[in-house]
Design a protein around this motif. Structure first.
Motif, short mmCIF file in Angstrom:
data_model
loop_
_atom_site.label_atom_id
_atom_site.label_comp_id
_atom_site.label_asym_id
_atom_site.label_seq_id
_atom_site.Cartn_x
_atom_site.Cartn_y
_atom_site.Cartn_z
N PHE A 268 0.83 -1.21 0.00
CA PHE A 268 0.00 0.00 0.00
C PHE A 268 0.87 1.26 0.00
N GLU A 269 1.89 1.30 0.83
CA GLU A 269 2.75 2.48 0.90
C GLU A 269 3.42 2.76 -0.44
N MET A 298 -7.96 -0.41 0.04
CA MET A 298 -6.75 -1.02 0.59
C MET A 298 -6.49 -0.51 2.01
N ALA A 299 -6.55 0.80 2.19
CA ALA A 299 -6.28 1.38 3.51
C ALA A 299 -7.26 0.88 4.55
N THR A 300 -8.53 0.76 4.17
CA THR A 300 -9.57 0.33 5.11
C THR A 300 -9.36 -1.13 5.53
N LYS A 301 -9.12 -2.00 4.56
CA LYS A 301 -8.95 -3.42 4.88
C LYS A 301 -7.66 -3.67 5.67
N ALA A 340 -4.48 -7.16 -1.49
CA ALA A 340 -3.87 -5.83 -1.56
C ALA A 340 -2.65 -5.82 -2.47
N THR A 341 -1.85 -6.88 -2.44
CA THR A 341 -0.67 -6.92 -3.31
C THR A 341 -1.06 -7.07 -4.78
N MET A 362 6.12 -8.80 -3.59
CA MET A 362 5.20 -8.81 -2.46
C MET A 362 3.98 -9.68 -2.74
N MET A 363 3.51 -9.67 -3.97
CA MET A 363 2.37 -10.51 -4.33
C MET A 363 2.76 -11.99 -4.21
#
Length: 389
Positions: A268-269, A298-301, A340-341, A362-363
């Motif tokens: 996310f960052e 993404m931020a919420t989850k 997210a990834t 990351m994924m």
């Protein structure tokens, strides 16, 4: 029901100055020492021994162990804060930290004898040596009761035979906690956990696994052929091994949940930063609603996953029942990491598909969090069982 009874427990998430200091130290190490060279480590499937030594020097290898045995004496919240920051950058590094802390050091300190702690725990907690937890086998993954590795009672010692698969730290560990069957007629009640040292006759390390993700972490098969293990190296009473394994895995799930959280947060960052820099149709892509919606979700989850992880850690620190909370945290955080990834790669577009931008790694790293230390399907079984307990 258990869910209703514990819903509001463990929700005091005020972080102390000590917590924030741990978080900052882990972030500094990850950004300044882990990040350089990470692409090479992933490609070469090798972790730099100097970095492993450095993690020991910084106290990451025995964070929750009592200072009496060379550890940091920190709480579980501190541990998950460090795990999150390390995992934002390098999940291969964080899984080494997780196994040494959550499974090996925890198991020895909670259930080992004083002699075992003095002989092994002090060196493990300081990072002088690394440990491995040996449960999985070719035919015993999720079904941990089906142990084919045997520990035959020979009076003064056990004779261990069998193979363990997918063992993190398998090639670099000096001490292994080996789960083996001693009394087949008693099924899971006949299983023991034995401390086995690398280098003993009959102990062989198999090939290193060529993995999709966490490629720099050390994952091997371990083979035991008539390995003599002294009786004093058994943890707990005869037949305690299965309970030992399940207890340590409950805590281990918190560490892997924190790892999944960190992978998601790291992706996310990077995505947020990229969206503010990358332009399309004359403006940063962050100003396009399609990208805004992705980042908002993404931020919420990720925040929801963080709350579940912190709750499980707090319950453990308060010596309350955390089995359900740990399973929920791992189930949800690992799903968020995978989702997210994937979104991060999509936000990066073509750049997301190449290694230089990190999110494709990351994924790949995220997927394992849905599998090891209990698959997502096992977590659902654990949660369902706890709901009616």
């Amino acid at each position: 029901m258990a869910f209703k009874d514990t819903l509001l427990e463990g929700l005091n998430f005020n972080l102390s100055e000590e917590h924030l200091a741990v978080k900052e130290a882990a972030r500094d190490f990850a950004q300044n020492e882990l990040l350089p060279g990470i692409l090479e480590r992933d490609n070469e499937q090798k972790f730099d021994p100097k970095l492993l030594k450095r993690m020991g020097e910084l106290g990451f290898m025995g964070m929750m162990v009592s200072p009496e045995y060379g550890g940091g004496g920190m709480d579980t919240v501190s541990y998950v804060l460090a795990m999150e920051e390390l995992s934002k950058v390098d999940a291969s590094a964080s899984v080494m930290v997780s196994v040494n802390n959550s499974l090996v050091c925890y198991g020895l300190e909670a259930y080992g004898t004083e002699e075992q702690k003095q002989k092994y725990l002090t060196r493990l907690a300081s990072g002088e040596i690394v440990g491995a937890f040996c449960l999985s086998e070719p035919e015993a993954g999720s079904d941990a009761t089906s142990q084919h590795t045997t520990a035959e009672d020979k009076g003064e010692h056990y004779l261990v035979n069998g193979t363990k698969n997918w063992i993190t730290n398998g090639g670099i560990s000096s001490v292994c906690l080996v789960i083996a069957q001693t009394h087949p007629e008693l099924k899971h009640k006949g299983i023991n956990c034995l401390i086995v040292e690398k280098g003993w006759d009959g102990f062989a390390v198999g090939k290193k696994e060529d993995k999709m993700g966490i490629r720099a972490s050390d994952t091997h098969s371990l083979m035991f052929s008539d390995v003599k293990v002294p009786k004093e190296n058994r943890i707990g009473a005869d037949g305690f091994g299965f309970k030992f394994a399940m207890s340590t895995l409950n805590g281990g799930r918190i560490g892997i949940a924190a790892q999944a959280l960190g992978i998601a947060a790291g992706a996310f960052e990077l995505s947020l930063k990229y969206a503010q820099e990358r332009k399309a149709f004359g403006k940063p892509i962050f100003e396009h609603q399609a990208i805004q919606f992705k980042l908002a979700e993404m931020a919420t989850k990720i925040e929801a996953a963080r709350l579940l992880v912190y709750k499980a850690a707090r319950l453990k620190d308060e010596h309350k029942d955390y089995v359900e909370a740990a399973a929920m945290a791992k189930l949800f955080a690992s799903d968020v990491a995978m989702w997210a990834t994937t979104e991060a790669v999509q936000i990066h577009g073509g750049y997301g598909y190449v290694k230089e931008y990190h999110v494709e790694r990351m994924m790949r790293d995220a997927k394992i969090t849905q599998i090891y230390e209990g698959t997502s399907e096992i977590q659902k079984l654990v949660i369902a069982r706890e709901l009616i307990r």
